[in-house]
Design an enzyme around this catalytic site. Structure first.
Site, PDB file in Angstrom:
ATOM      1  N   HIS A 113     -13.940 -32.259   3.089  1.00 58.15           N
ATOM      2  CA  HIS A 113     -15.270 -32.025   3.654  1.00 58.15           C
ATOM      3  C   HIS A 113     -15.495 -30.535   3.897  1.00 58.15           C
ATOM      4  CE1 HIS A 113     -14.202 -36.192   4.549  1.00 58.15           C
ATOM      5  NE2 HIS A 113     -15.481 -36.466   4.619  1.00 58.15           N
ATOM      6  N   GLY A 155     -11.459 -38.139  13.834  1.00 57.69           N
ATOM      7  CA  GLY A 155     -11.955 -38.677  12.563  1.00 57.69           C
ATOM      8  C   GLY A 155     -12.865 -39.860  12.858  1.00 57.69           C
ATOM      9  N   PRO A 156     -12.355 -40.866  13.559  1.00 57.34           N
ATOM     10  CA  PRO A 156     -13.223 -41.944  14.030  1.00 57.34           C
ATOM     11  C   PRO A 156     -14.255 -41.357  15.000  1.00 57.34           C
ATOM     12  CG  PRO A 156     -10.936 -42.641  13.997  1.00 57.34           C
ATOM     13  CD  PRO A 156     -10.943 -41.156  13.776  1.00 57.34           C
ATOM     14  N   LEU A 157     -15.490 -41.345  14.590  1.00 56.87           N
ATOM     15  CA  LEU A 157     -16.491 -40.521  15.273  1.00 56.87           C
ATOM     16  C   LEU A 157     -16.734 -40.967  16.717  1.00 56.87           C
ATOM     17  CD1 LEU A 157     -18.887 -39.931  12.252  1.00 56.87           C
ATOM     18  CD2 LEU A 157     -17.328 -38.296  13.323  1.00 56.87           C
ATOM     19  N   ASP A 168     -23.737 -34.765  14.469  1.00 52.29           N
ATOM     20  CA  ASP A 168     -24.705 -35.840  14.659  1.00 52.29           C
ATOM     21  C   ASP A 168     -24.028 -37.209  14.715  1.00 52.29           C
ATOM     22  OD1 ASP A 168     -26.851 -34.022  14.555  1.00 52.29           O
ATOM     23  OD2 ASP A 168     -26.911 -34.119  12.371  1.00 52.29           O
ATOM     24  N   ASN A 204     -27.150 -29.800  12.331  1.00 56.08           N
ATOM     25  CA  ASN A 204     -27.496 -29.388  10.969  1.00 56.08           C
ATOM     26  C   ASN A 204     -28.486 -30.333  10.298  1.00 56.08           C
ATOM     27  OD1 ASN A 204     -25.941 -31.574  10.029  1.00 56.08           O
ATOM     28  ND2 ASN A 204     -24.084 -30.338   9.951  1.00 56.08           N
ATOM     29  N   HIS A 247     -21.426 -32.252   2.182  1.00 56.77           N
ATOM     30  CA  HIS A 247     -20.709 -32.799   3.338  1.00 56.77           C
ATOM     31  C   HIS A 247     -19.269 -33.187   3.007  1.00 56.77           C
ATOM     32  CE1 HIS A 247     -19.703 -35.429   6.738  1.00 56.77           C
ATOM     33  NE2 HIS A 247     -19.319 -36.300   5.828  1.00 56.77           N
ATOM     34  N   GLU A 306     -15.890 -49.954  28.228  1.00 57.84           N
ATOM     35  CA  GLU A 306     -14.517 -50.258  27.828  1.00 57.84           C
ATOM     36  C   GLU A 306     -13.977 -49.268  26.794  1.00 57.84           C
ATOM     37  OE1 GLU A 306     -17.111 -52.346  27.639  1.00 57.84           O
ATOM     38  OE2 GLU A 306     -16.772 -53.733  29.299  1.00 57.84           O
ATOM     39  N   HIS A 352      -7.441 -62.215  32.481  1.00 58.91           N
ATOM     40  CA  HIS A 352      -8.272 -63.351  32.066  1.00 58.91           C
ATOM     41  C   HIS A 352      -7.996 -63.629  30.594  1.00 58.91           C
ATOM     42  CE1 HIS A 352     -10.003 -61.954  35.804  1.00 58.91           C
ATOM     43  NE2 HIS A 352     -10.734 -63.044  35.893  1.00 58.91           N
ATOM     44  N   ASP A 378     -16.645 -69.276  32.534  1.00 57.28           N
ATOM     45  CA  ASP A 378     -17.461 -68.253  31.878  1.00 57.28           C
ATOM     46  C   ASP A 378     -17.642 -68.526  30.392  1.00 57.28           C
ATOM     47  OD1 ASP A 378     -18.393 -66.719  33.961  1.00 57.28           O
ATOM     48  OD2 ASP A 378     -16.749 -65.290  33.908  1.00 57.28           O
ATOM     49  N   HIS A 424     -16.217 -65.246  26.779  1.00 63.84           N
ATOM     50  CA  HIS A 424     -15.249 -64.545  27.615  1.00 63.84           C
ATOM     51  C   HIS A 424     -13.820 -65.070  27.462  1.00 63.84           C
ATOM     52  CE1 HIS A 424     -18.847 -62.905  29.369  1.00 63.84           C
ATOM     53  NE2 HIS A 424     -18.214 -62.307  30.343  1.00 63.84           N
TER      54      HIS A 424
END
Lengths: 661, 661
Positions: free
Chosen positions: A26, A114-116, A155, A185, A261, A411, A461, A469, A473
């Protein structure tokens, strides 16, 4: 005298050339953010390339991690142990320069990105760590913890939901030493973002309570420097610096478009870029004056030496605190930990209480935590359900600091913040939610495992035992899927003693994360001899043997009680069976052939019992054994009704055992 | 004449009494939002209790699903087929009134909610569906699609990251018929939210481009009605109505605190509430005038009759469109679908192309989509990588409407919006990202499976075959974990034909979702006879048999090529083995004993080959077989290097087969 433009162009050219050589990568982001990098790395970042682990260094996080060549270029140019040959090995097997920055591969990489969205969230954790650690250790005139956290993000990070969770908390917590640079950008992979990203981002961040600096020209180093000064002057809020940039700046025919990119520029465009930039040097050749202009070796050594002198003064004034600081930052347990922990477990065993394991977990925290100020707890708005508070819990964000984080209903944010807290150093974070909502956080658990870091994820749980629930759940496949994350140790203890031991194992682990899985409902205490208590740490062990056993029952957590009752019933029918408790399959798998064969003799058929998805258990019971499990969703009803309805009964287990004999 | 207060109190009392009877549940939200419910359900909601599936009804989503008794009370009181006895069965096994609203259990439940943030996201999908469907079918003077989507949500939904993804898109898309009521009660489970939720939420939503109505007294029905009028008047933006409420309003000693959120009030407080509200009636006794005041039977029948008359006029003017509308809303495939699909598959088989299966997927879409305007595609900013665009793709949010959604980098939002699109009716959504980032979306996939709805989740770049982007992007355990979701059909096809058949299966499925897993890299075409092509739909079948086979090789996707090469090599060593292709394990498992035994004869040892986590395969190979898999993270390197490094070689497969003979 080298110019700022030459410094920036060195980053641009190294980035485009390395991507071209790898034929993969990139170039757009590094070329677009190079001028911002000059402002930050040349003029503000407090770091020492000779000691990437210096405790009081600033933390830098590249949240848009696909632009890894930006970071590799900066580490190389400023003097880290990352050679030009390392850059030439970009994206090759076992190099220090993989496609995304990987924690532990090159010096100066503070976290894997890397994982945005997760990088900015890790950074929020790091900034929180700095704040809380400072409150614990700094003393008047002795600010030994006083550094900043800097983030580059794009972004993509801002579109991801986790950015909302993290940045909302950063605002609430007033993390004023956190500064993020938004690479505005206007381009994402699908093209011009205006079709799918029209947020008024400055306004959004103001709504979170951030200090926002708008409309900064990301190619004007002076403008960026001015913004950084303003960020440093702000003492109550984190700062977002909104930098307008041109993606791929310097590639004259491709810059500003999405084709720059994520693919090599190609030889023609690279030649054009060299001409456009006025860069006459061959690939991977950097003139000495540019190296000299970038080097942070002298300034870094001086900065650390200054801190060391101040730390020595601190040690003279507060010798015990200084020792404790070094223990904490070094990630070491207290010297007398082993004896202390053994005593805790022995006391819990002696009490013999029948409790929900979530309550047993709380008791374990209560016992261990006074010894471990590095334990930084929390829950995603379920403190009273997860039972993660103990008598010494204090809000980490209170004026005087503390050891407990109220994460709100966030979470994924919680888990990635915990990763950042751990990566910063000085903390062993634990955080909790319902087991079902481990799914919201899942990729952050994986990232902890990938980074070989050791936060503790607490999930309560844990099955249809949750009851009314209902199926949204009630975990079914969640324990099984957690067990599949490489390098994750998942524990599902069956009583107070296994709960305490699983906490001990998670606390002691330092090469990967642990998930601790606890029940909502009461589970009976199981008496054990000392050898059995010790054997819990082996992940699987014989809990109740039988002479001439004809089969092995393997169970975990709440199903141990059922296994023992079935053992009794089968004995009454003249069928002796062994009961094995297997709180952690991954730990058991690491024990070696002899232990495994001693617990699960080859000749005996096996039946696994767990109120969860059965397929994972085929690894232990094979095609000839059987599993009493649950391969469908739950229902809303009292827990007892559900266990009976779904076959978790002595009769069913007995019949299942007979079917495999 | 009953008062609005009496109408609201009926909801309050039914809710607190049902929770008390179940000894489990959440009274705080229903009691707090009861007055808002009067404003919406009594005065605005367009619905017909006698026909909960009326196509042009308004959609109502309870995003804070733990307040299920609010919705059950409203459905009961307005005249749905939900009796007082059903309410008495709240949270009991197989009742229509489980702990959270479950789609398919009671009439009028538009989606299953409980996992926070997903309800509002489903609602964004429903509102998008209304907009896009209207553009397809409405004609001048014939607005047969013209309804609104209403959402109740709480602080929890607003803290969750997915709310950012969904509400950002709703603003960008200008979904003006979407109205959300924020239950701003200042309380979450851990207590007063000011310690962990300090967003300026109105400002945040304005930053998304929403119309925000601030400071509405949620207990003043007139104030809420006025806000709804303003929402209806806004034609360019979705509206957020910020309602200040008191949680548990009506419970005099507990209201306004977090203890009223998630536990029964108790007999004493219930008695006090009856006194406080002036409600003299016994539990589950509602006076006839209050029933009459709530009933929407007459108004609902009239509203639907009006629409039916208008639809008949539409049918007269546009008979083909009317038929197509009914087909779409009914979820029926075109009458000649079966022959058409068979022809598509046959043509693809005849071409015999070697392609990446992500490209094969695109070709399948290109072939099927012209027949199926209900296919509404999309990608989370990876269109050119996932290959989800086809020649007929048009942005669904363009002025004239279309069939493709640019979701931006929002995987979880995309998946839950797809669920909403499907639940609305009229669409078969498909949406894509990299397989790794299925983890960001995971709980929405589970929710689709739980609801038995059938969107199509497309995941590309399915293994270490992704190459240089490295371990953050290389799936290892992801296929295995997707297979563990109950009622999810996961397909990992090996070539163009299996790719087309998996698309066909996913399109035809109407009782659960499908995930389609595709490779980045080219995979060879495998010739098959007609019987084998037909057998693909059975999930697992014999791809290349051998006389007197001594073992079975089972493989999927990119590892089929390796299995076939190993078969040849083994044959050369005098070891005949059968090769089984198993693109979908769940489909295979449903085929019945005879088929399974015919594909996997009991007597033969088995070796599974998949570039993913091995443990799931023990279900098929047992303890005596073997798996050539990957139980650790990947690395950044070219794909070919990784496959060889990690043992995906003919030599290793041959050796493994010999080890099990």
């Amino acid at each position: 005298m080298v110019t700022r433009k030459e410094l920036a162009d060195a980053v641009r050219v190294l980035s485009m050339d390395a991507v071209q050589q790898a034929n993969s990568g990139h170039p757009g982001m590094p070329m677009g953010m190079a001028d911002i990098a000059v402002a930050l790395w040349k003029h503000h970042l407090k770091h020492n390339p000779a000691n990437p682990k210096w405790a009081d260094r600033d933390r830098f996080v590249l949240s848009n991690g696909h632009g890894s060549m930006l970071l590799y270029s900066l580490l190389h140019l400023t003097g880290y142990d990352l050679s030009i040959d390392d850059l030439k090995q970009f994206r090759q097997l076992h190099s220090k320069t993989p496609g995304h920055p990987e924690y532990g591969y090159a010096p100066g990489i503070e976290t894997t990105t890397g994982p945005l969205g997760q990088g900015i969230t890790n950074a929020v954790g790091m900034a929180l760590a700095e704040k809380v650690l400072g409150k614990s250790f700094n003393r008047p005139g002795h600010d030994i913890v006083d550094h900043r956290t800097w983030v580059f993000l794009g972004d993509g990070c801002l579109m991801e939901g986790i950015s909302h969770e993290a940045c909302s908390l950063a605002g609430t917590w007033g993390l004023s030493k956190l500064t993020a640079f938004w690479d505005d950008n206007g381009i994402s992979i699908d093209g011009d973002v205006e079709g799918w990203f029209t947020d008024d981002t400055p306004k959004r961040f103001e709504a979170y309570g951030w200090h926002v600096i708008r409309n900064v020209d990301g190619h004007d180093v002076d403008a960026v420097l001015k913004a950084i000064d303003a960020a440093r002057a702000e003492t109550g809020k984190p700062t977002l610096i909104c930098c307008k940039t041109v993606i791929g700046m310097g590639a004259p025919n491709k810059q500003g478009g999405h084709n720059v990119h994520g693919a090599p520029l190609g030889a023609t465009e690279i030649a054009a870029a060299r001409e456009f930039l006025g860069w006459p040097h061959a690939p991977f050749e950097i003139p000495a004056d540019i190296y000299a202009g970038w080097s942070a070796r002298d300034s870094g050594n001086a900065a650390e030496a200054d801190w060391t002198a101040r730390f020595n003064a601190y040690r003279a004034a507060y010798p015990a605190l200084a020792d404790e600081f070094e223990r904490r930052i070094g990630g070491k347990l207290p010297a007398d930990w082993a004896a202390f922990a053994a005593d805790v477990v022995a006391q819990i065993a002696a009490k013999g209480e029948t409790l929900a394991t979530r309550k047993a977990s709380q008791n374990a925290i209560e016992a261990f935590a006074p010894k471990l100020p590095e334990l930084l707890g929390g829950s995603a708005d379920l403190a009273s359900s997860n039972l993660t508070l103990w008598s010494g819990s204090k809000d980490a964000n209170s004026a005087e600091g503390g050891n407990y984080v109220y994460y709100g209903v966030r979470e994924f944010g919680m888990a990635a913040i915990m990763n950042g807290l751990y990566l910063h150093g000085g903390f062993k974070p634990y955080g909790a939610t319902f087991l079902m909502f481990s799914e919201y956080a899942r990729n952050a658990l994986r990232m902890a495992a990938l980074m070989k870091i050791s936060p503790i994820f607490v999930f309560t749980h844990d099955s249809i035992g949750l009851g009314e629930d209902g199926p949204t759940h009630q975990p079914v496949e969640q324990v099984a899927t957690l067990r599949l994350i490489p390098n994750m140790d998942t524990w599902r203890p069956c009583d107070t003693v296994e709960s305490a031991v699983s906490w001990q194992a998670a606390i002691e682990r330092n090469d990967g994360p642990s998930t601790l899985i606890f029940s909502r409902q009461n589970l009976p205490f199981i008496p054990r001899d000392a050898g059995q208590v010790a054997a819990i740490r082996r992940g699987g062990y014989v809990l109740r043997d039988a002479d001439n056993a004809r089969a092995v029952l393997i169970a975990t957590g709440s199903e141990i009680e059922l296994a023992l009752k079935a053992q009794t019933a089968l004995a009454g029918q003249g069928i002796p069976v062994r009961v094995v408790s297997m709180p952690s399959t991954s730990v058991f798998d690491r024990q070696g052939k002899d232990w495994i064969a001693s617990v699960l003799p080859k000749a005996l058929p096996r039946v696994a019992i767990e109120a969860g998805h059965p397929d994972g258990w085929r690894k232990y019971v094979g095609l000839d054994g059987a599993v009493v499990g649950l391969d469908h969703f739950g229902e809303s009803a009292p827990a007892k009704v559900l266990f009976e309805t779904f076959g978790f009964t002595v009769d069913n287990v007995v019949a299942t055992v007979k079917s495999v004999l």
